[in-house]
Design a protein around this motif. Structure first.
Motif, PDB file in Angstrom:
ATOM      1  N   PHE A   1      41.896  11.370 -40.558  1.00 55.04           N
ATOM      2  CA  PHE A   1      43.116  10.550 -40.513  1.00 55.04           C
ATOM      3  C   PHE A   1      43.342   9.673 -39.848  1.00 55.04           C
ATOM      4  O   PHE A   1      43.648  10.314 -39.180  1.00 55.04           O
ATOM      5  CB  PHE A   1      44.197  11.634 -41.689  1.00 55.04           C
ATOM      6  CG  PHE A   1      43.714  12.537 -43.290  1.00 55.04           C
ATOM      7  CD1 PHE A   1      43.738  11.827 -44.180  1.00 55.04           C
ATOM      8  CD2 PHE A   1      43.033  13.983 -42.651  1.00 55.04           C
ATOM      9  CE1 PHE A   1      43.567  12.627 -45.044  1.00 55.04           C
ATOM     10  CE2 PHE A   1      42.991  14.769 -43.465  1.00 55.04           C
ATOM     11  CZ  PHE A   1      43.128  13.784 -44.892  1.00 55.04           C
ATOM     12  N   ARG A   2      44.098   8.273 -40.312  1.00 51.88           N
ATOM     13  CA  ARG A   2      44.840   8.215 -39.811  1.00 51.88           C
ATOM     14  C   ARG A   2      45.981   7.898 -40.603  1.00 51.88           C
ATOM     15  O   ARG A   2      46.072   7.615 -41.466  1.00 51.88           O
ATOM     16  CB  ARG A   2      44.561   6.723 -39.514  1.00 51.88           C
ATOM     17  CG  ARG A   2      44.781   5.271 -38.845  1.00 51.88           C
ATOM     18  CD  ARG A   2      43.982   4.248 -38.585  1.00 51.88           C
ATOM     19  NE  ARG A   2      45.095   3.057 -37.087  1.00 51.88           N
ATOM     20  CZ  ARG A   2      44.011   2.000 -37.304  1.00 51.88           C
ATOM     21  NH1 ARG A   2      43.427   1.264 -38.043  1.00 51.88           N
ATOM     22  NH2 ARG A   2      44.758   1.200 -36.154  1.00 51.88           N
ATOM     23  N   TYR A   3      47.391   7.927 -39.557  1.00 49.89           N
ATOM     24  CA  TYR A   3      48.897   8.104 -40.506  1.00 49.89           C
ATOM     25  C   TYR A   3      49.374   6.238 -40.474  1.00 49.89           C
ATOM     26  O   TYR A   3      49.129   5.769 -39.935  1.00 49.89           O
ATOM     27  CB  TYR A   3      49.707   9.061 -39.596  1.00 49.89           C
ATOM     28  CG  TYR A   3      49.401  10.372 -39.622  1.00 49.89           C
ATOM     29  CD1 TYR A   3      50.209  10.887 -40.760  1.00 49.89           C
ATOM     30  CD2 TYR A   3      48.202  10.915 -38.813  1.00 49.89           C
ATOM     31  CE1 TYR A   3      49.952  12.800 -40.945  1.00 49.89           C
ATOM     32  CE2 TYR A   3      48.680  12.220 -38.558  1.00 49.89           C
ATOM     33  CZ  TYR A   3      48.724  12.846 -39.465  1.00 49.89           C
ATOM     34  OH  TYR A   3      49.428  14.375 -39.949  1.00 49.89           O
ATOM     35  N   GLU A   4      49.595   6.420 -41.544  1.00 50.22           N
ATOM     36  CA  GLU A   4      50.479   5.051 -41.847  1.00 50.22           C
ATOM     37  C   GLU A   4      51.949   4.687 -40.663  1.00 50.22           C
ATOM     38  O   GLU A   4      52.770   5.415 -40.650  1.00 50.22           O
ATOM     39  CB  GLU A   4      51.274   4.974 -42.910  1.00 50.22           C
ATOM     40  CG  GLU A   4      50.224   5.013 -43.687  1.00 50.22           C
ATOM     41  CD  GLU A   4      51.129   5.110 -45.653  1.00 50.22           C
ATOM     42  OE1 GLU A   4      51.862   4.848 -46.065  1.00 50.22           O
ATOM     43  OE2 GLU A   4      49.877   5.436 -46.831  1.00 50.22           O
TER      44      GLU A   4
ATOM     45  N   VAL B   1      48.584   6.913 -34.575  1.00 52.06           N
ATOM     46  CA  VAL B   1      48.417   8.909 -35.312  1.00 52.06           C
ATOM     47  C   VAL B   1      46.865   9.178 -35.395  1.00 52.06           C
ATOM     48  O   VAL B   1      47.665   8.094 -36.638  1.00 52.06           O
ATOM     49  CB  VAL B   1      49.052   9.085 -34.633  1.00 52.06           C
ATOM     50  CG1 VAL B   1      48.826  11.039 -35.072  1.00 52.06           C
ATOM     51  CG2 VAL B   1      50.701   9.257 -33.956  1.00 52.06           C
ATOM     52  N   TRP B   2      45.831   9.269 -35.138  1.00 52.31           N
ATOM     53  CA  TRP B   2      44.868   9.722 -35.882  1.00 52.31           C
ATOM     54  C   TRP B   2      44.473  11.653 -36.461  1.00 52.31           C
ATOM     55  O   TRP B   2      45.800  12.633 -34.873  1.00 52.31           O
ATOM     56  CB  TRP B   2      43.620   9.198 -35.372  1.00 52.31           C
ATOM     57  CG  TRP B   2      43.726   7.944 -35.317  1.00 52.31           C
ATOM     58  CD1 TRP B   2      43.775   7.134 -34.986  1.00 52.31           C
ATOM     59  CD2 TRP B   2      42.735   7.094 -36.788  1.00 52.31           C
ATOM     60  NE1 TRP B   2      44.042   5.707 -34.925  1.00 52.31           N
ATOM     61  CE2 TRP B   2      43.104   5.549 -35.969  1.00 52.31           C
ATOM     62  CE3 TRP B   2      42.062   7.391 -37.055  1.00 52.31           C
ATOM     63  CZ2 TRP B   2      42.147   4.292 -36.817  1.00 52.31           C
ATOM     64  CZ3 TRP B   2      41.116   6.555 -38.259  1.00 52.31           C
ATOM     65  CH2 TRP B   2      41.175   4.915 -37.755  1.00 52.31           C
ATOM     66  N   LEU B   3      44.482  11.829 -36.668  1.00 54.07           N
ATOM     67  CA  LEU B   3      44.092  13.126 -37.042  1.00 54.07           C
ATOM     68  C   LEU B   3      43.015  14.147 -37.752  1.00 54.07           C
ATOM     69  O   LEU B   3      42.733  13.107 -38.509  1.00 54.07           O
ATOM     70  CB  LEU B   3      45.647  14.154 -37.657  1.00 54.07           C
ATOM     71  CG  LEU B   3      45.182  15.253 -38.007  1.00 54.07           C
ATOM     72  CD1 LEU B   3      46.734  16.028 -37.177  1.00 54.07           C
ATOM     73  CD2 LEU B   3      45.461  15.990 -39.374  1.00 54.07           C
ATOM     74  N   ILE B   4      42.461  15.079 -36.944  1.00 56.61           N
ATOM     75  CA  ILE B   4      41.421  16.090 -37.404  1.00 56.61           C
ATOM     76  C   ILE B   4      41.881  16.878 -38.593  1.00 56.61           C
ATOM     77  O   ILE B   4      42.293  17.816 -37.701  1.00 56.61           O
ATOM     78  CB  ILE B   4      40.167  16.276 -36.497  1.00 56.61           C
ATOM     79  CG1 ILE B   4      39.162  15.099 -35.545  1.00 56.61           C
ATOM     80  CG2 ILE B   4      39.838  16.953 -36.882  1.00 56.61           C
ATOM     81  CD1 ILE B   4      38.642  15.637 -34.455  1.00 56.61           C
TER      82      ILE B   4
ATOM     83  N   GLY C   1      53.242  19.226 -43.759  1.00 56.19           N
ATOM     84  CA  GLY C   1      52.220  17.672 -44.251  1.00 56.19           C
ATOM     85  C   GLY C   1      51.900  16.757 -44.629  1.00 56.19           C
ATOM     86  O   GLY C   1      51.373  15.956 -44.886  1.00 56.19           O
ATOM     87  N   ALA C   2      53.424  16.652 -44.490  1.00 62.12           N
ATOM     88  CA  ALA C   2      53.493  15.139 -45.596  1.00 62.12           C
ATOM     89  C   ALA C   2      53.916  13.828 -45.161  1.00 62.12           C
ATOM     90  O   ALA C   2      53.735  12.462 -46.457  1.00 62.12           O
ATOM     91  CB  ALA C   2      54.754  15.307 -46.772  1.00 62.12           C
ATOM     92  N   THR C   3      53.107  13.692 -44.112  1.00 57.94           N
ATOM     93  CA  THR C   3      53.578  12.240 -43.309  1.00 57.94           C
ATOM     94  C   THR C   3      52.278  10.871 -44.509  1.00 57.94           C
ATOM     95  O   THR C   3      51.397  12.463 -44.147  1.00 57.94           O
ATOM     96  CB  THR C   3      53.567  12.453 -41.906  1.00 57.94           C
ATOM     97  OG1 THR C   3      54.982  13.005 -41.869  1.00 57.94           O
ATOM     98  CG2 THR C   3      53.646  11.064 -41.663  1.00 57.94           C
ATOM     99  N   PRO C   4      52.232  10.075 -45.068  1.00 57.81           N
ATOM    100  CA  PRO C   4      51.669   8.627 -45.273  1.00 57.81           C
ATOM    101  C   PRO C   4      50.579   8.989 -44.342  1.00 57.81           C
ATOM    102  O   PRO C   4      50.652   8.624 -42.928  1.00 57.81           O
ATOM    103  CB  PRO C   4      52.178   8.229 -45.874  1.00 57.81           C
ATOM    104  CG  PRO C   4      54.002   8.326 -45.956  1.00 57.81           C
ATOM    105  CD  PRO C   4      53.747   9.581 -45.020  1.00 57.81           C
ATOM    106  N   LYS C   5      49.054   9.231 -44.580  1.00 60.58           N
ATOM    107  CA  LYS C   5      47.908   9.100 -44.043  1.00 60.58           C
ATOM    108  C   LYS C   5      46.915   8.818 -45.020  1.00 60.58           C
ATOM    109  O   LYS C   5      47.174   9.233 -46.482  1.00 60.58           O
ATOM    110  CB  LYS C   5      47.566   9.913 -43.062  1.00 60.58           C
ATOM    111  CG  LYS C   5      47.395  12.000 -43.872  1.00 60.58           C
ATOM    112  CD  LYS C   5      47.438  12.840 -43.391  1.00 60.58           C
ATOM    113  CE  LYS C   5      46.785  14.740 -43.744  1.00 60.58           C
ATOM    114  NZ  LYS C   5      48.287  14.352 -44.835  1.00 60.58           N
TER     115      LYS C   5
END
Length: 368
Positions: free
Chosen positions: A57-60, A103-106, A41-45
């Motif tokens: 979260f919102r991913y960069e 891309v956003w994530l809960i 889960g290391a992708t910057p967000k």
């Protein structure tokens, strides 16, 4: 003809020596790996909103945006979202970003006994609803695309039925809809979890939830491991020895094990609904499943729907996912079966490109 005993013994000694050599080499490689090196889960967000233990979260971005509608990933409560972002070369999140998706994530966090009273009503009509409104405020859009995974796909389906005015598209992956569709399936091995869950006495489910407040993550991990007993027995000896000397392969294995070990507890009240009302009662497709006092009517889903399922899924039988097609109100419906397993859909090198390509092309065609 049977090998002479001395030849067979010499062959055994040779194999044993090779395995000892692999073990020592693997031990040296493993000794140089720290826990922080096994990053998942290391992708910057960026954290945009927190509500109780739930975070949005919102991913960069990493590429020029080609689809304007924001995509919200909704994972389930049974595992952690990090399976969709396991490592750089096996990450649905990174692949979508690279294709120009917003891309956003809960992240549901790690519920405990304090969350024992949370129901699916709370997750769908409170947390997801608030996240969607926040995304719309941040982006200026009035709708989002929901990308649901497994139990999260079920949540997304319910949200699309109850709040169609906020949903542009619905993308589902390995999502159960008809929890009894596997009963007549000749491939019974794919429905072992369903068979076991339907066999539970309702009062035993109540006893567990009343006593613990949750369905323990360790308990669910045990159930999943028992569904593939030989794989569970051999992965730490036979399979591990074969890859231990290759750091890249070993890191792949360690990241998967870290994800498996990070299984959170499932809030008790929501777990009671999941097991009794859905796995046992199959209320959704019968038109009797309620959230916040309203029936979840699948016919109310009139937005474009993409339904992706795995043909070798031993957790969610394909028939349970395919059932959605004839039950929604939308005429813009597409199914994509992929030759993969439940988890392999997101981490297999074979399915990675196909999964992302299918999603992005489908979304582009509907981003008017």
């Amino acid at each position: 003809m049977t090998e002479p005993r001395e030849t067979a013994f010499n062959s055994f000694l040779k194999d044993f020596a090779e395995n000892v050599g692999k073990f020592h080499k693997g031990a040296d490689v493993l000794a140089g790996i720290r826990d922080e090196d096994v990053d998942v889960g290391a992708t910057p967000k960026t954290l945009v909103m927190r509500r109780d233990k739930v975070e949005l979260f919102r991913y960069e971005p990493t590429a020029k945006r080609i689809v304007e509608t924001p995509v919200l990933i909704v994972y389930g409560l049974i595992g952690r979202y990090t399976i969709a972002d396991l490592q750089p070369d096996r990450s649905l999140v990174r692949s979508l970003l690279a294709k120009g998706i917003d891309v956003w994530l809960i992240d549901w966090g790690k519920p405990g006994r304090a969350e024992r009273w949370l129901t699916m009503d709370d997750y769908v009509d409170d947390y997801i609803h608030e996240a969607v409104h926040r995304i719309c405020r941040e982006t200026g859009h009035d709708k989002v695309t929901l990308l649901g995974i497994c139990e999260g796909g079920f949540f997304a389906t319910c949200y699309a039925a109850l709040h169609p005015e906020k949903v542009k598209n619905l993308v589902l992956t390995i999502t159960p809809i008809d929890f009894h569709a596997d009963i007549d399936d000749p491939a019974a091995s794919q429905g072992l979890l369903n068979i076991w869950t339907r066999s539970l006495a309702p009062e035993d489910i109540d006893r567990m939830v009343d006593a613990l407040g949750v369905i323990p993550g360790e308990f669910m991990s045990l159930i999943f491991s028992l569904m593939t007993p030989m794989q569970s027995l051999t992965k730490y000896n036979v399979n591990l020895i074969d890859i231990a000397g290759d750091k890249d392969l070993l890191m792949n294995c360690l990241r998967m094990e870290k994800w498996l070990a990070d299984r959170p507890d499932h809030p008790g009240a929501a777990g009671r609904q999941w097991l009794k009302e859905l796995y046992q009662g199959n209320r959704l497709v019968k038109g009797r499943f309620e959230l916040s006092g309203r029936i979840v009517d699948l016919h109310a889903i009139d937005v474009p729907v993409l339904n992706i399922y795995a043909l070798n899924d031993h957790i969610i039988p394909p028939a349970c996912s395919k059932a959605l097609g004839g039950k929604i109100g939308s005429t813009d419906y597409m199914e994509i079966p992929l030759l993969s397993g439940h988890v392999g859909l997101f981490v297999s090198s074979k399915s990675q490109g196909t999964l992302t390509k299918s999603m992005v092309e489908w979304l582009q065609a509907r981003d008017g």
